[in-house]
Structure formats: structure tokens, C-alpha cells
Design a protein around this motif. Sequence first.
Motif, PDB file in Angstrom:
ATOM      1  N   ARG A  65      15.321   9.135  -8.234  1.00 15.08           N
ATOM      2  CA  ARG A  65      14.049   8.901  -8.919  1.00 15.08           C
ATOM      3  C   ARG A  65      14.292   8.788 -10.421  1.00 15.08           C
ATOM      4  O   ARG A  65      14.864   9.689 -11.044  1.00 15.08           O
ATOM      5  N   THR A  66      13.859   7.673 -10.995  1.00 20.06           N
ATOM      6  CA  THR A  66      14.049   7.413 -12.423  1.00 20.06           C
ATOM      7  C   THR A  66      12.751   6.882 -13.016  1.00 20.06           C
ATOM      8  O   THR A  66      11.764   6.695 -12.311  1.00 20.06           O
ATOM      9  N   GLY A  67      12.777   6.618 -14.303  1.00 21.91           N
ATOM     10  CA  GLY A  67      11.662   5.922 -14.922  1.00 21.91           C
ATOM     11  C   GLY A  67      11.664   4.467 -14.477  1.00 21.91           C
ATOM     12  O   GLY A  67      12.567   4.016 -13.765  1.00 21.91           O
ATOM     13  N   ASN A  68      10.668   3.733 -14.879  1.00 23.78           N
ATOM     14  CA  ASN A  68      10.604   2.311 -14.531  1.00 23.78           C
ATOM     15  C   ASN A  68      11.574   1.514 -15.402  1.00 23.78           C
ATOM     16  O   ASN A  68      11.593   1.658 -16.619  1.00 23.78           O
ATOM     17  N   ILE A  69      12.376   0.678 -14.751  1.00 26.29           N
ATOM     18  CA  ILE A  69      13.393  -0.114 -15.440  1.00 26.29           C
ATOM     19  C   ILE A  69      13.036  -1.597 -15.406  1.00 26.29           C
ATOM     20  O   ILE A  69      13.322  -2.345 -16.332  1.00 26.29           O
ATOM     21  N   THR A  70      12.421  -2.014 -14.315  1.00 21.11           N
ATOM     22  CA  THR A  70      12.046  -3.421 -14.164  1.00 21.11           C
ATOM     23  C   THR A  70      10.531  -3.578 -14.278  1.00 21.11           C
ATOM     24  O   THR A  70       9.772  -2.624 -14.074  1.00 21.11           O
ATOM     25  N   LYS A  71      10.115  -4.781 -14.610  1.00 23.59           N
ATOM     26  CA  LYS A  71       8.685  -5.131 -14.666  1.00 23.59           C
ATOM     27  C   LYS A  71       7.889  -4.117 -15.481  1.00 23.59           C
ATOM     28  O   LYS A  71       6.848  -3.607 -15.064  1.00 23.59           O
ATOM     29  N   THR A  81      16.458   3.648 -19.298  1.00 22.65           N
ATOM     30  CA  THR A  81      17.890   3.357 -19.240  1.00 22.65           C
ATOM     31  C   THR A  81      18.693   4.448 -19.939  1.00 22.65           C
ATOM     32  O   THR A  81      19.777   4.824 -19.472  1.00 22.65           O
ATOM     33  N   LEU A  82      18.163   4.969 -21.026  1.00 29.71           N
ATOM     34  CA  LEU A  82      18.874   6.005 -21.779  1.00 29.71           C
ATOM     35  C   LEU A  82      18.927   7.333 -21.020  1.00 29.71           C
ATOM     36  O   LEU A  82      19.866   8.117 -21.194  1.00 29.71           O
ATOM     37  N   THR A  83      17.927   7.608 -20.183  1.00 28.91           N
ATOM     38  CA  THR A  83      17.875   8.890 -19.466  1.00 28.91           C
ATOM     39  C   THR A  83      18.512   8.821 -18.079  1.00 28.91           C
ATOM     40  O   THR A  83      18.721   9.859 -17.446  1.00 28.91           O
ATOM     41  N   ILE A  84      18.830   7.627 -17.616  1.00 28.74           N
ATOM     42  CA  ILE A  84      19.283   7.476 -16.233  1.00 28.74           C
ATOM     43  C   ILE A  84      20.634   8.143 -15.982  1.00 28.74           C
ATOM     44  O   ILE A  84      20.908   8.620 -14.878  1.00 28.74           O
ATOM     45  N   ASP A  85      21.473   8.224 -16.998  1.00 27.77           N
ATOM     46  CA  ASP A  85      22.797   8.833 -16.846  1.00 27.77           C
ATOM     47  C   ASP A  85      22.666  10.301 -16.421  1.00 27.77           C
ATOM     48  O   ASP A  85      23.322  10.757 -15.481  1.00 27.77           O
ATOM     49  N   LYS A  86      21.791  11.033 -17.098  1.00 27.34           N
ATOM     50  CA  LYS A  86      21.576  12.441 -16.764  1.00 27.34           C
ATOM     51  C   LYS A  86      20.959  12.587 -15.372  1.00 27.34           C
ATOM     52  O   LYS A  86      21.312  13.506 -14.609  1.00 27.34           O
ATOM     53  N   GLN A  87      20.042  11.707 -15.044  1.00 29.67           N
ATOM     54  CA  GLN A  87      19.376  11.768 -13.733  1.00 29.67           C
ATOM     55  C   GLN A  87      20.369  11.497 -12.608  1.00 29.67           C
ATOM     56  O   GLN A  87      20.340  12.166 -11.572  1.00 29.67           O
ATOM     57  N   TYR A  88      21.239  10.526 -12.818  1.00 23.56           N
ATOM     58  CA  TYR A  88      22.272  10.232 -11.819  1.00 23.56           C
ATOM     59  C   TYR A  88      23.220  11.416 -11.658  1.00 23.56           C
ATOM     60  O   TYR A  88      23.587  11.794 -10.539  1.00 23.56           O
ATOM     61  N   TYR A 106      31.530   1.103 -11.235  1.00 28.99           N
ATOM     62  CA  TYR A 106      30.244   1.016 -11.930  1.00 28.99           C
ATOM     63  C   TYR A 106      30.216  -0.300 -12.692  1.00 28.99           C
ATOM     64  O   TYR A 106      31.243  -0.861 -13.060  1.00 28.99           O
ATOM     65  N   SER A 107      29.008  -0.809 -12.889  1.00 31.84           N
ATOM     66  CA  SER A 107      28.875  -2.119 -13.511  1.00 31.84           C
ATOM     67  C   SER A 107      28.037  -2.047 -14.777  1.00 31.84           C
ATOM     68  O   SER A 107      27.196  -1.166 -14.938  1.00 31.84           O
ATOM     69  N   THR A 108      28.306  -2.972 -15.678  1.00 32.33           N
ATOM     70  CA  THR A 108      27.404  -3.157 -16.817  1.00 32.33           C
ATOM     71  C   THR A 108      26.587  -4.417 -16.556  1.00 32.33           C
ATOM     72  O   THR A 108      27.108  -5.382 -15.973  1.00 32.33           O
ATOM     73  N   PRO A 109      25.307  -4.435 -16.978  1.00 33.57           N
ATOM     74  CA  PRO A 109      24.623  -3.352 -17.677  1.00 33.57           C
ATOM     75  C   PRO A 109      24.215  -2.229 -16.735  1.00 33.57           C
ATOM     76  O   PRO A 109      24.115  -2.478 -15.548  1.00 33.57           O
ATOM     77  N   PRO A 110      23.980  -0.999 -17.301  1.00 33.03           N
ATOM     78  CA  PRO A 110      24.058  -0.664 -18.715  1.00 33.03           C
ATOM     79  C   PRO A 110      25.427  -0.108 -19.072  1.00 33.03           C
ATOM     80  O   PRO A 110      26.307  -0.022 -18.205  1.00 33.03           O
ATOM     81  N   ILE A 111      25.584   0.312 -20.330  1.00 34.32           N
ATOM     82  CA  ILE A 111      26.834   0.949 -20.760  1.00 34.32           C
ATOM     83  C   ILE A 111      26.642   2.452 -20.897  1.00 34.32           C
ATOM     84  O   ILE A 111      27.433   3.135 -21.535  1.00 34.32           O
ATOM     85  N   THR A 112      25.584   2.959 -20.278  1.00 36.72           N
ATOM     86  CA  THR A 112      25.197   4.362 -20.484  1.00 36.72           C
ATOM     87  C   THR A 112      25.529   5.271 -19.305  1.00 36.72           C
ATOM     88  O   THR A 112      24.871   6.285 -19.094  1.00 36.72           O
ATOM     89  N   PHE A 113      26.540   4.915 -18.509  1.00 37.46           N
ATOM     90  CA  PHE A 113      26.937   5.767 -17.386  1.00 37.46           C
ATOM     91  C   PHE A 113      28.065   6.726 -17.775  1.00 37.46           C
ATOM     92  O   PHE A 113      28.810   7.212 -16.926  1.00 37.46           O
ATOM     93  N   VAL A 114      28.205   6.997 -19.047  1.00 36.54           N
ATOM     94  CA  VAL A 114      29.343   7.767 -19.555  1.00 36.54           C
ATOM     95  C   VAL A 114      29.404   9.169 -18.962  1.00 36.54           C
ATOM     96  O   VAL A 114      30.457   9.620 -18.506  1.00 36.54           O
ATOM     97  N   LYS A 115      28.271   9.875 -18.951  1.00 38.37           N
ATOM     98  CA  LYS A 115      28.276  11.276 -18.504  1.00 38.37           C
ATOM     99  C   LYS A 115      28.690  11.404 -17.038  1.00 38.37           C
ATOM    100  O   LYS A 115      29.536  12.229 -16.693  1.00 38.37           O
ATOM    101  N   VAL A 116      28.085  10.610 -16.164  1.00 41.45           N
ATOM    102  CA  VAL A 116      28.379  10.743 -14.742  1.00 41.45           C
ATOM    103  C   VAL A 116      29.809  10.294 -14.429  1.00 41.45           C
ATOM    104  O   VAL A 116      30.504  10.923 -13.613  1.00 41.45           O
TER     105      VAL A 116
END
Length: 401
Positions: A65-71, A81-88, A106-116
Motif C-alpha cells: 500500500r502506497t500513495g497514488n503514483i499514477t493518474k 515516490t519519495l516515500t515508497i522506499d520506506k514503505q517497501y 530493480y528498475s529505474t524509474p525511480p532512483i529512490t530504492f536505495v534503502k531497501v
Amino acid sequence: MTFLNVLFITLLNMENVDERGIYTDLVRELASRGINMHVVFPRERRTKLPTELTSIRNIKLLKVRTGNITKTSFIEKGLSTLTIDKQYLKAVKKYLKDVRFDLVIYSTPPITFVKVVNYLKKKHESKTYLLLKDIFPQNAVDIDLIKNRGFIWRYFRKKEKKLYQLSDKIGCMSKGNVNYILQHNSFIDKRNVEVFPNSIEPVEIRVNVNKEIYKKYHISEESTLFVYGGNLGKPQGINFILKVIENFHKVDSGHLLIVGSGTEYKKIEKHIHNAKPKNVSLHKNLPKKEYDKLLENADVGLIFLDKRFTIPNFPSRLTSYLEYSLPILAATDKNTDLKDILSEAESGLWSESEDIESFIDNAKLLSTNKELRTQLGLNGRKYLEAHYNIKETVNIIIKHL
């Protein structure tokens, strides 16, 4: 290989892993080799559904469960997108805590999967493989979405470098991407960068074409159907697409059908409403099966990219067109090596974005020369089978296990 566990992390909706696409085809192909696949992907807030782990065959699907990313708005998408890393990371720790991963993809985008990614690499000593589909933040700088070397650029450039450093291997879409990454990131060992192209499991070559679908979209069966399918945003160079719409009446027997969605969809819709071109139509995104049926009956596949790009973009829709033996008509920047691939494969025609005269001349040639279209399409299909078949290219990743 039944003892191997692989985790694939993505921003795309992978709810239907049997649907066709470059990522679902990759996951299924790895699973078919006996690898235990685990896929982490977003379940957006609008669904009102919780985080959940399900499975199909030897593929486990962790829907976070994440925030809305599309539409959604640019701001909400950015925050989500910025919070998804922590949620994952939280979801992986809870639902996959007993699994030791041999490889994390893992694929880009995004480039924010650093933590996981960093967590899994340290805890499991997992090998890490980045599928580089997007070079951010430079692509945003190129089209004036963010300021070069400004605060936002520095923030994301730091994230980008960290992700590259965490990646044992970086799989790029083309040689042009490999060269660009190495040229602009001297800290990367060139031995760790390789070409892993956008690849699919090709459908059988079409035999009987049924143009009944033309009636649905109010297109004359005698028309040469030019189709663009995909994102309609700033990267596509919308102002040039508007010029194409204005000038497409010059293409004898040609009909331009644009299918997609994105930030610039309304702009195109308004332009078509005001100009009322007779041989141009626009439709929102179609279900995958419907879109495939459309491509099966189309005559030419279109690719557009903004002329300002300095990075070598390589649009994934190329494989869809090649799959259905469609000749390609592309208008892009000079830096992408897509034009070199089209030349090497002898599968299409290219002009630089903003050169509307060249583009329309190429469209005229393809519209009136069925023999040329057929030959370019067959060449493209052969090139796809030789270079972009996931059953072959997946070995590039497997060799690192």
C-alpha cells in the motif's frame, strides 16, 4: 535452480503477472527456469486495499500500500515516490523476513530504492542488478523540468550515484546508454555495466489481418494506419507532435491514431478539437489486449522524443512495434542510438524532432509504398527475435547468479 530466490522491485502494477510486457515477461521467464520469484510493487491508495502477499505458481506478489503514483497530481506523485522506499522496506521486513535473496533486481524509474536495496545487500549479501531504463535527473534537466545543478538536481543526483554504487551490475538498454553512464560516472567500474535490452516473449507472427477494428475507431479500411501508443508527456516533444497533427493531411491515404495518456494529453485533445483534422484521431489508453489487436492491424509504428535530450533514451514501445512486424517511423533527438538500431535492423525511417518536412516526407513514402512497409516490418521482426527475445536475453542476468 529451485533453491534460488530472486526479488524484483518495481513501480509498475504487476497484479496480473501473466500480462505481456517487458517486466512481466522477465519475471515469468526467470520463474520458468525454476527460480523462486518475488515481486514487490505498489498498491495505490485509491484502491483502498491493504498491503498483501499472494502467490501464483512459483511467483510471490507483495502488493505494498502506497500513495497514488499514477493518474494524480505532479506533487502527489512526487511525494508518493519519495516515500515508497520506506514503505517497501517495511513490507519486505514483515512479509519476506524468512527469505534469503540471492539476487535483487530493480528498475529505474525511480532512483529512490536505495534503502531497501542497501538493506537486502547487507542483510542477505544479495547480488544487486539495476535495470537502467531512465537516466534521472539529467533527463528532467534536458527538458527544463528541473534546474541544472539546482537543489532538486543535487538531491536526486546524490540518490542516483548511491544507487549506481549499490548495484553490482547495471543493465543498460543499449550501447549508447552504457557509454553515457560510464562517461558521466567515472566512479563506476566499466566491467559492471552491460547491455540488457528491453526484451519480450514475442507472439506468433500474424497471418490473417482483420480490419474490423478500423470501424470501431472510425478509420477507412483503405487508410495506411500510423499508430503512436504510449506516454503523452514532455519527453515526447508534444509541440512537434502538434506540428505532425497539423501537417498529416499531406500524407496521402494516411491516418494518424494516437493512443495514450500523460500530462500533455489534454493539450493534444484541445488542439485536435480546435483544428479538426480529418485524418487524425486520439484515444485514451486501451487495455493491453485491445491495444495489441490494434497493432496487429496497423501499418506503421511511431516513436517521438523531444529534440533537447542529451541522454540516449531508448523507448520500450519499439519492441511492441517490431513484434507485430510494423515498420518504424521515428522523430527523436540526435543523441539516442535508436536511429542506429533502425539503420542496423533496416526496420524503419528516422528524422530529427522538429524537422517536420523530413518526417512528413518519410510518412508519405511509407503510406504509399506497401512493399517497403512489408520489407521493413519483416526486417524488424527478425531483429527482434535475434536481439530482444527474453528467452535469450534473460541469460545475461542468470549468468550472475
